[in-house]
Write a protein that holds these residues in place. Sequence first.
Motif, PDB file in Angstrom:
ATOM      1  N   GLY A 103      11.079   1.549  16.753  1.00  0.00           N
ATOM      2  CA  GLY A 103      10.925   1.009  18.114  1.00  0.00           C
ATOM      3  C   GLY A 103      10.901   2.100  19.161  1.00  0.00           C
ATOM      4  O   GLY A 103      11.511   1.981  20.220  1.00  0.00           O
ATOM      5  N   VAL A 112       8.244   4.965  21.353  1.00  0.00           N
ATOM      6  CA  VAL A 112       7.225   4.783  22.399  1.00  0.00           C
ATOM      7  C   VAL A 112       6.223   3.698  21.978  1.00  0.00           C
ATOM      8  O   VAL A 112       5.941   2.749  22.725  1.00  0.00           O
ATOM      9  CB  VAL A 112       6.485   6.119  22.651  1.00  0.00           C
ATOM     10  CG1 VAL A 112       5.309   5.923  23.598  1.00  0.00           C
ATOM     11  CG2 VAL A 112       7.454   7.162  23.196  1.00  0.00           C
ATOM     12  N   ASP A 157      15.261  -0.327  14.220  1.00  0.00           N
ATOM     13  CA  ASP A 157      15.217   1.097  14.541  1.00  0.00           C
ATOM     14  C   ASP A 157      16.658   1.595  14.490  1.00  0.00           C
ATOM     15  O   ASP A 157      17.516   1.072  15.209  1.00  0.00           O
ATOM     16  CB  ASP A 157      14.618   1.316  15.944  1.00  0.00           C
ATOM     17  CG  ASP A 157      14.317   2.784  16.191  1.00  0.00           C
ATOM     18  OD1 ASP A 157      15.201   3.630  15.916  1.00  0.00           O
ATOM     19  OD2 ASP A 157      13.216   3.098  16.668  1.00  0.00           O
ATOM     20  N   PRO A 158      16.927   2.580  13.626  1.00  0.00           N
ATOM     21  CA  PRO A 158      18.323   3.013  13.479  1.00  0.00           C
ATOM     22  C   PRO A 158      18.844   3.832  14.661  1.00  0.00           C
ATOM     23  O   PRO A 158      20.067   4.061  14.739  1.00  0.00           O
ATOM     24  CB  PRO A 158      18.280   3.872  12.205  1.00  0.00           C
ATOM     25  CG  PRO A 158      16.871   4.334  12.079  1.00  0.00           C
ATOM     26  CD  PRO A 158      16.009   3.299  12.723  1.00  0.00           C
ATOM     27  N   VAL A 210       7.005   4.244  12.715  1.00  0.00           N
ATOM     28  CA  VAL A 210       8.001   5.301  12.523  1.00  0.00           C
ATOM     29  C   VAL A 210       7.305   6.648  12.712  1.00  0.00           C
ATOM     30  O   VAL A 210       6.073   6.707  12.831  1.00  0.00           O
ATOM     31  CB  VAL A 210       8.689   5.187  11.132  1.00  0.00           C
ATOM     32  CG1 VAL A 210       9.399   3.849  11.005  1.00  0.00           C
ATOM     33  CG2 VAL A 210       7.714   5.393   9.999  1.00  0.00           C
ATOM     34  N   GLU A 229       5.414  10.261  12.650  1.00  0.00           N
ATOM     35  CA  GLU A 229       4.169  10.605  11.955  1.00  0.00           C
ATOM     36  C   GLU A 229       4.439  11.545  10.775  1.00  0.00           C
ATOM     37  O   GLU A 229       4.039  12.721  10.782  1.00  0.00           O
ATOM     38  CB  GLU A 229       3.216  11.247  12.986  1.00  0.00           C
ATOM     39  CG  GLU A 229       1.790  11.454  12.534  1.00  0.00           C
ATOM     40  CD  GLU A 229       0.970  10.175  12.429  1.00  0.00           C
ATOM     41  OE1 GLU A 229       1.544   9.088  12.343  1.00  0.00           O
ATOM     42  OE2 GLU A 229      -0.259  10.294  12.430  1.00  0.00           O
ATOM     43  N   LYS A 281       7.064   7.375   6.182  1.00  0.00           N
ATOM     44  CA  LYS A 281       6.294   6.122   6.161  1.00  0.00           C
ATOM     45  C   LYS A 281       6.324   5.517   4.748  1.00  0.00           C
ATOM     46  O   LYS A 281       6.548   4.316   4.584  1.00  0.00           O
ATOM     47  CB  LYS A 281       4.868   6.376   6.645  1.00  0.00           C
ATOM     48  CG  LYS A 281       4.824   6.703   8.156  1.00  0.00           C
ATOM     49  CD  LYS A 281       3.427   6.682   8.718  1.00  0.00           C
ATOM     50  CE  LYS A 281       3.341   7.211  10.147  1.00  0.00           C
ATOM     51  NZ  LYS A 281       3.619   6.232  11.186  1.00  0.00           N
ATOM     52  N   SER A 283       0.852   2.189  12.662  1.00  0.00           N
ATOM     53  CA  SER A 283       0.350   2.727  13.937  1.00  0.00           C
ATOM     54  C   SER A 283      -0.094   4.175  13.803  1.00  0.00           C
ATOM     55  O   SER A 283      -0.420   4.810  14.816  1.00  0.00           O
ATOM     56  CB  SER A 283       1.446   2.674  15.005  1.00  0.00           C
ATOM     57  OG  SER A 283       1.900   1.379  15.192  1.00  0.00           O
ATOM     58  N   SER A 342      -1.394   7.828  13.816  1.00  0.00           N
ATOM     59  CA  SER A 342      -2.464   8.396  14.635  1.00  0.00           C
ATOM     60  C   SER A 342      -3.550   9.039  13.785  1.00  0.00           C
ATOM     61  O   SER A 342      -4.633   9.325  14.291  1.00  0.00           O
ATOM     62  CB  SER A 342      -1.909   9.469  15.567  1.00  0.00           C
ATOM     63  OG  SER A 342      -0.978   8.917  16.440  1.00  0.00           O
TER      64      SER A 342
END
Length: 489
Positions: free
Chosen positions: A11, A13, A33-34, A87, A89, A94, A114, A116
């Motif tokens: 959680g 940006v 989100d930890p 999470v 990159e 992941k 998500s 990039s």
Amino acid sequence: MSIVRAAIVGGGVIGAGWAARLIENAIAVTVFDPAPDAQAKMQAVLDNAAQAYAKLTMAPRRDTGTLRFAADLAEAVADADLIVESVPERLDIKRSVYADIEAAARPDALIASSTSGIMPTDLQAGMTHPGRLLVAHPFNPVYLLPVVEIVGGKATDPGAIQRAMDFYPTIGMKPVHITREIEAFVADRLLESLWRESLWLIKDGICTTQELDDIIRYGFGLRFAQMGIFETYRVAGGEAGMRHFMAQFGPCLSWPWSHLTDVPDFNDELVDLIADQSDAQSGHHTIRELERIRDENLVAIQQALKANDWGAGQVLAEYERRLFDGAGHQSEPDLTAPIRTTERRVPPDWTDYNNHMNEARYLQAFADATDAFLRMIGCDADYIASGGSYFTVETHIRHLAEVAANEPILTETQVIAGAGKKLHLFHWLKHADGRLLATGEHMLVHVSLQTRAATEPAARIAKALDEIAQGHARLPAPDGLGRAVGQGR
Ligand SMILES: NC(=O)C1=CN([C@@H]2O[C@H](COP(=O)(O)OP(=O)(O)OC[C@H]3O[C@@H](n4cnc5c(N)ncnc54)[C@H](O)[C@@H]3O)[C@@H](O)[C@H]2O)C=CC1
Ligand SMILES: C[N+](C)(C)CC(=O)CC(=O)[O-]
């Protein structure tokens, strides 16, 4: 299968941006989100998003979806239709997150990364059910920028891609399916080239970060919100178009116009140079301030594009059509009172040099109320496409009080007469605290869009209008009905 519950894993940006877009569209969101500060940081993004949406559209917004933070990943994903992985990159993080997701999620849940630029085939390696994983690469701020790159890996099920392509427009997005997998997809390849060249220009002392950014925002950046590089250069070729443009500028490709074959050394010296200049350029604003400035500009740009029926403005218009149509089918209006037709905050660009809502925007507010009412009686995008519509032929507005930027306003609408070709409406524009700001009285005529002449509406429109007109005939006549300019002095 429709998507009504989503889980967000990560959680930060981007995860917060997704949360904002999803809950804005009535989707129940559970986040894992930890990080101990994840909830507070997400709230700041949600607050920004709520402000931005209040300005983005007059359309009746969907009920806000619920937001819940889960204690662990398994709880977050257990009953989700869509799992958004946002999470950091890093392939190892992941992949380990996917293993946890697969252990707890429903087998039919869609998993959208998500990332990039990591190829989905690399993300899928090691998964038990890799067919439901795809990349849905968004842009920051996710709640305002419509585009999302959809990329499948070798194991992605075509049905999962189709599900994604069907889903994202329902939440106001423009999915673009990148059919061939490649690292960094399309957008980040383009951004990376601009970023690399920019680093060289600063490193070589050609310009400062401020000068470079000014060159973008006062120049070609303005063009890019409405035309991409190919359409822009086609126009730049003059009458002869793209061929002439390429003939003229093709030779530059072999001139030393780019550093892109080289990468600057990414060392402390470069980081200090860029970071110090960036502080000098923008350090007088907090990141939250910059986010709000960015959001207000993005809202205004998309509204301008909507007025021109172009680019991202078309996506906004399509989204609004969905909102209006959805609201139209949701509930029958209560006919014992005027109908609440619109609710919003005064967009900052609706105000003028007197620091209040400009007179033209009072008409805009009433025109939007009329449109909302027309959709309620079935005069929606489909009906208009079939050739029927209403034109306004007379308007009388009383400006009774001023209202400032960002203040909450609403409109209420009473049908004075609605039969045959004619529709007589009375609108009240009010502050959300109840203060009356203006009234608008409007005469409309039903027309055929083929002949541009007055015609009877379709039977179903006439029936829906008649039901409201009969109900409203029992209401008292509005104060100010039938007033002419200058009366009462
Ligand atoms: N920041 C940007 O401009 C964009 C980023 N992306 C992509 O979005 C993804 C996330 O990036 P950001 O949001 O920028 O990063 P971020 O650093 O802001 O957020 C990542 C979040 O993931 C959390 N996290 C770390 N390990 C986790 C785990 N095992 N389970 C659950 N949560 C965990 C962190 O606590 C953090 O809050 C990346 O793949 C990135 O490439 C995509 C588009 C734009
Ligand atoms: C810098 N970035 C690679 C994380 C950028 C993106 O992925 C998209 C964006 O929002 O610019």
